[in-house]
Design a protein around this motif. Structure first.
Motif, short mmCIF file in Angstrom:
data_model
loop_
_atom_site.label_atom_id
_atom_site.label_comp_id
_atom_site.label_asym_id
_atom_site.label_seq_id
_atom_site.Cartn_x
_atom_site.Cartn_y
_atom_site.Cartn_z
N SER A 18 0.85 -1.19 0.00
CA SER A 18 0.00 0.00 0.00
C SER A 18 0.89 1.24 0.00
O SER A 18 2.10 1.15 0.19
N LYS A 19 0.27 2.39 -0.18
CA LYS A 19 1.01 3.66 -0.19
C LYS A 19 1.74 3.88 1.13
O LYS A 19 2.78 4.52 1.18
N SER A 20 1.19 3.32 2.22
CA SER A 20 1.82 3.47 3.54
C SER A 20 2.89 2.41 3.80
O SER A 20 3.49 2.38 4.86
N GLY A 21 3.11 1.52 2.83
CA GLY A 21 4.13 0.49 2.96
C GLY A 21 3.62 -0.82 3.56
O GLY A 21 4.37 -1.78 3.69
N GLU A 22 2.34 -0.87 3.88
CA GLU A 22 1.73 -2.07 4.45
C GLU A 22 1.56 -3.13 3.35
O GLU A 22 1.19 -2.81 2.23
N LEU A 23 1.83 -4.39 3.68
CA LEU A 23 1.66 -5.49 2.73
C LEU A 23 0.19 -5.93 2.72
O LEU A 23 -0.38 -6.23 3.78
N ILE A 24 -0.40 -5.95 1.56
CA ILE A 24 -1.82 -6.29 1.39
C ILE A 24 -1.92 -7.55 0.51
O ILE A 24 -1.30 -7.61 -0.55
#
Length: 169
Positions: A49-55
């Motif tokens: 994600s844009k925040s660096g979270e893995l989705i």
């Protein structure tokens, strides 16, 4: 060209799957039973994600009986297993789009085969978009995924368009 029958969808989905297998891609054909429209294409991937979270995202290309076109359903889960709601999905996949466009493009609805809530790209203009593509596509499923997939970070390899299988008549 633009709208299609269930039989055409199924034939073209199987042709798409053949190309995927030739390319070593991990698309699968899920078949609940032989009734219309209980077969769909499935693909899973992890995105950042844009925040660096893995989705974790699972995509389904399903036949819409109402609109007579392919339709893209997907579910996105965080690494803890929680499902992204519509606003989080919008911010993850379409942050550049105006929030006013949200419900015209992205909707949450029951999956027509699994009867569970999924996010979906609204199909109301799909037939029109496929008709405007120019020269009629030999595989509208492939064209559909190529055009709609990038909206939700589902990008096909260029080799899909170069495959001899993609020019079925």
């Amino acid at each position: 060209m633009g709208d299609m029958s269930w039989k055409d969808f199924l034939t073209q989905a199987k042709q798409f799957l053949d190309i995927s297998q030739q390319l070593g891609d991990s698309w699968m054909l899920q078949e609940k039973d032989s009734n219309e429209p209980n077969t769909f294409l499935k693909f899973s991937q992890k995105i950042k994600s844009k925040s660096g979270e893995l989705i974790n995202v699972e995509y389904h290309v399903v036949y819409s009986v109402s609109y007579q076109v392919p339709m893209l359903f997907f579910q996105a889960h965080r690494s803890d297993g929680s499902l992204l709601d519509i606003d989080a999905t919008w911010h993850c996949f379409m942050p550049e789009s105006k929030a006013g466009d949200l419900y015209q493009i992205l909707t949450q609805m029951d999956h027509p085969v699994l009867f569970k809530p999924f996010m979906a790209l609204h199909p109301c203009r799909t037939a029109e978009v496929l008709k405007q593509f120019g020269q009629p596509s030999n595989n509208q499923v492939l064209t559909f995924i190529s055009l709609y997939g990038p909206q939700v970070q589902l990008n096909l390899q260029n080799a899909y368009g170069l495959s001899s299988q993609s020019s079925y008549t």
